[in-house]
Structure formats: C-alpha cells, structure tokens
Design a protein around this motif. Sequence first.
Motif, PDB file in Angstrom:
ATOM      1  N   ASN B   9       0.649  -1.336  -0.001  1.00 40.58           N
ATOM      2  CA  ASN B   9       0.071  -0.082   0.076  1.00 40.58           C
ATOM      3  C   ASN B   9       0.929   1.376   0.194  1.00 40.58           C
ATOM      4  O   ASN B   9       1.484   1.648   0.829  1.00 40.58           O
ATOM      5  N   LYS B  10       0.542   2.061  -0.916  1.00 44.44           N
ATOM      6  CA  LYS B  10       1.117   3.380  -1.105  1.00 44.44           C
ATOM      7  C   LYS B  10       0.463   4.546  -0.443  1.00 44.44           C
ATOM      8  O   LYS B  10       0.953   5.813  -0.361  1.00 44.44           O
ATOM      9  N   THR B  11      -0.528   3.988   0.164  1.00 45.07           N
ATOM     10  CA  THR B  11      -1.444   5.067   0.976  1.00 45.07           C
ATOM     11  C   THR B  11      -0.736   5.953   2.170  1.00 45.07           C
ATOM     12  O   THR B  11      -1.125   6.798   2.469  1.00 45.07           O
ATOM     13  N   PHE B  12      -0.156   4.803   2.920  1.00 44.11           N
ATOM     14  CA  PHE B  12       0.716   5.422   3.832  1.00 44.11           C
ATOM     15  C   PHE B  12       1.954   6.296   3.702  1.00 44.11           C
ATOM     16  O   PHE B  12       3.075   5.546   4.074  1.00 44.11           O
ATOM     17  N   LYS B  13       1.848   7.275   2.871  1.00 44.07           N
ATOM     18  CA  LYS B  13       3.033   7.936   2.624  1.00 44.07           C
ATOM     19  C   LYS B  13       3.798   8.441   3.757  1.00 44.07           C
ATOM     20  O   LYS B  13       5.045   8.824   3.555  1.00 44.07           O
ATOM     21  N   SER B  14       3.076   8.720   4.646  1.00 41.79           N
ATOM     22  CA  SER B  14       3.786   9.409   5.877  1.00 41.79           C
ATOM     23  C   SER B  14       4.389   8.427   6.740  1.00 41.79           C
ATOM     24  O   SER B  14       5.088   8.673   7.717  1.00 41.79           O
ATOM     25  N   PRO B  45      -2.067  10.296  11.627  1.00 40.38           N
ATOM     26  CA  PRO B  45      -3.095   9.590  11.774  1.00 40.38           C
ATOM     27  C   PRO B  45      -3.016   8.284  10.984  1.00 40.38           C
ATOM     28  O   PRO B  45      -3.894   7.240  11.038  1.00 40.38           O
ATOM     29  N   GLU B  46      -2.283   7.947   9.927  1.00 40.35           N
ATOM     30  CA  GLU B  46      -2.125   7.050   9.239  1.00 40.35           C
ATOM     31  C   GLU B  46      -1.745   5.801   9.919  1.00 40.35           C
ATOM     32  O   GLU B  46      -1.817   4.446   9.604  1.00 40.35           O
ATOM     33  N   ALA B  47      -1.103   5.781  11.075  1.00 40.65           N
ATOM     34  CA  ALA B  47      -0.485   5.147  11.929  1.00 40.65           C
ATOM     35  C   ALA B  47      -1.789   4.235  12.582  1.00 40.65           C
ATOM     36  O   ALA B  47      -1.526   2.955  12.370  1.00 40.65           O
ATOM     37  N   ASP B  48      -2.857   4.841  13.175  1.00 39.72           N
ATOM     38  CA  ASP B  48      -3.823   3.912  13.333  1.00 39.72           C
ATOM     39  C   ASP B  48      -4.643   3.566  12.259  1.00 39.72           C
ATOM     40  O   ASP B  48      -5.131   2.187  12.493  1.00 39.72           O
ATOM     41  N   LEU B  49      -4.567   3.890  11.122  1.00 39.34           N
ATOM     42  CA  LEU B  49      -5.246   3.255   9.994  1.00 39.34           C
ATOM     43  C   LEU B  49      -4.340   1.892   9.599  1.00 39.34           C
ATOM     44  O   LEU B  49      -4.890   1.024   9.256  1.00 39.34           O
ATOM     45  N   TYR B  50      -3.093   2.186   9.450  1.00 33.89           N
ATOM     46  CA  TYR B  50      -2.412   1.131   9.225  1.00 33.89           C
ATOM     47  C   TYR B  50      -2.579   0.007  10.077  1.00 33.89           C
ATOM     48  O   TYR B  50      -2.771  -1.116   9.714  1.00 33.89           O
ATOM     49  N   LEU B  51      -2.501   0.402  11.589  1.00 30.67           N
ATOM     50  CA  LEU B  51      -2.563  -0.797  12.596  1.00 30.67           C
ATOM     51  C   LEU B  51      -4.061  -1.553  12.434  1.00 30.67           C
ATOM     52  O   LEU B  51      -4.161  -2.594  12.597  1.00 30.67           O
ATOM     53  N   GLU B  52      -5.075  -0.832  12.060  1.00 25.46           N
ATOM     54  CA  GLU B  52      -6.329  -1.158  11.639  1.00 25.46           C
ATOM     55  C   GLU B  52      -6.473  -2.306  10.600  1.00 25.46           C
ATOM     56  O   GLU B  52      -7.149  -3.136  10.720  1.00 25.46           O
TER      57      GLU B  52
END
Lengths: 187, 233
Positions: B9-14, B45-52
């Motif tokens: 996934n390239k969506t988690f660019k941060s 906030p991407e960290a939480d999304l990634y974890l989810e």
Amino acid sequence: MKTEPDDWTLIERVKAGDLNAFTVLVRRYQTAVYRFCEGLLMSREDAEEVTQDCFVALYRALPRLEERARFFTLLFGSARNLALNRIRNRTRRLFRERDPQAVQATAGQQHSPDAACAAEELGAAIRDALNAVPEPFRSAFLLREEADMDYNAIAETLGCPVGTVRSRIARAREMIRAMLQEKGLLP
Amino acid sequence: MNSAIPEPNKTFKSLTDADRELLSAWLDGEIKDTEPILRLRERTPEADLYLEQLSQTRALYHTARRDVSPDADALTSAVLDRIQFSRRKGVSALSGWRPLWPWLMATAAAALFIIAAGTVFIQEVFPTRDAAPAASDMMVSDTASNGTAIPSVEDFAAFVDEEDPVGGLLADLEDTWGDLSEDDLLQYAALWDLQTEPSSVMAADQNILWWEQAERLAEFFDQPDSAGFPTSE
C-alpha cells in the motif's frame, strides 16, 4: 495443580526409553507444525507427510540432541527444512515430467491442492495471498501466526537477527493485505 | 519477487518502513516500550489506519485458516507407528543374527532326533548282529588254543539247528568237533547261546549293549556255574 513437564524433561524421558513422553511431545506440537507446513506447502497431504517426517526425524536425532536451544525452535527449523526440500523436489519433478511452460501453469494452481476446501472463497483468497509471499518472508510470518512464536524464537529458528524477523513479518503482512485488497476482501 | 503481488500500500506515505515494522511488531506484543508508538500515532493519523488494516488482515487470515488442522489422533498414530517400525528395524539391524538362531536350533534338534531315532532303529532291527560279532572278536581267536581250526559261528549254529538246539548236549558238540578242547567248545556254546536265545529272552535283554554282553560272557568263563551254562563237569 498438575503441571505439564517441559519439553527437555520429556526428551530426557524419551531418551530413557519412555515412548509415552514422546507421544506427549507429538501431541503438544503436531497441530502447529502441521499448520506451519501447510502454509509453506499449500497442500494438506504434503503437510501431513512432512509433519510425520519431522517427528520421526526428531525421534532419530534424540540421542544426539543437546539442550542448547529452545526445543520448539529446533522442531520448527527441522519442519521448515523438510518442507522447503519437498517444495524443491516437487518443482524438480514437475520440470522433469513436463515442459517448463506447463510447469508454470501448474505452479499457479498449486495453491489449491484440496479442491473441496478451495471452494470457500475466503480460504482460496488467503491461500492465494499466502502463496504469493516468497520465502523467507512466509516462514517468518507463519511461525508468528501459526506457531505463535515470539520474535526471538523465530530469529533462533530461522538463524537471523530479530530486526530481520520484524521486517520480514511486516513485509509479509503487507503483501497479504495488498492481495486481499485487490480481491476486494479488505477495504 | 512474485510479479503477481500488488505493490504494498502506497497510501501510507507518511509512514516509513521502520514505522510500519514498529507498528506490526507492536501488534504482535513485541514492543514493551509504548512511548515510540504513542509518538508515532500522535504524529500521523495513518498509523492508526495502518494498525487497523493489519488487524483486519490478521483476523481475516485466522478466520480463513481456522479449519486447517490435522486429524490429531490419526497423525499421532501415524508418527508412532513409523517410530515403532523403525525401532523394530533398528533392533534387527543391530543384531541381524537373531532371526536365524531359532532356525539353527530347530535344525540342530532335528539332526539330533534323526541320529537318536536311527540309533534306536538299528538297535531294534539288528540287536545281536552288533553285539555278537564284537563279542566274538573279543573273546574268540581264529585258532583254538590247541591249534585246531575253529569253525565259524555260522557253521556252529547250523550244526546246532540240525541237532535240535533244545536238546543238544555238550557231548554232541564234542563228538562233532572232537579236536577242540572243552574250553573252546564252551566258548562256542556261549556264542551260540547269544545268537539263538529265544525272542522272549532277547526282548528282556535288548537294551544290553554288546560290551555288556561281552562282559557277561567273560564273567561266564570266570564263573561258569553262576552263569548257568552247561558244562561237562
């Protein structure tokens, strides 16, 4: 409360001729070993055979076995070697028996050896995803998810640093997630 | 790398590779110090999304594979069977002669039985032929003490048959072989007796070996009266 004897205590008993102690060991680990092998081989039949081979090899090696590491890391290390050998032999056999183009086509179908189980869409999707994860990422991931090993034990089993284990597991998870997303099973 | 795998996934660019590894490890309970995780989650906030997403992937994985398990009893039995088979094979390999010894014992026993049975058979069928010649060899010389040619046992027995063995007297023998001394005649009378004893007497003595018969013969010559042989005196 009766506590179960630890692995090395059981092994000492087996060395003294107590086959029941070996039965306890087999029952303790057989399911995890089987699931780990199935994840590597993508075949229930092969997984069962390799699991058997693994315990038989363990029994034969018992007289020479020394308490140098955690027992289950030796066991899963052996299971992994046997499974990878089987994959290599399977590939060689296919290459001998068929032309390379046919082998490539067959290799794409190996993820569903048990057609009845593969009928389940989710199961098939997971198999596809897992099958797409290359070694050694897959071993690290399976040891974590199927054998419930901590990172230190996985590192011991695979003979690599803990940091490597951490990155391999993360990478394998991302690959599986990407495959499941592509199939629309994950948002 | 398998070309069929979609690019992660390239969506988690941060999130860096190290960040994603940290979050994955934290999901596995491998990170004891939660401070870096809290900082990361505060940072993006991407960290939480990634974890989810990782949690969902994991849950889906375990749901799909919950039926992947062996028949535990069958697997255990198969392993134990193979081990016991290899143990048996190992014992045989360690002492390969062991399976042979019962055959050797049986063969030896059979050979002994045949020898024993043969001996008994020979004794049954030829009870006196074994004994008498031997006794005669021991007790009778080819030439009598006075130099007279000695008749063979067969000649002697033939004579006795003609002369009615039951009523035959020593005097008749002396008439026929008058040149023989009385001692020589007695010796022949003893041999004749051994060869022509009634079957009932022989049955009682059938287990007597030839050297025992010879001893009896010798005893007779030492004490003629006690042996019951007729004498001229």
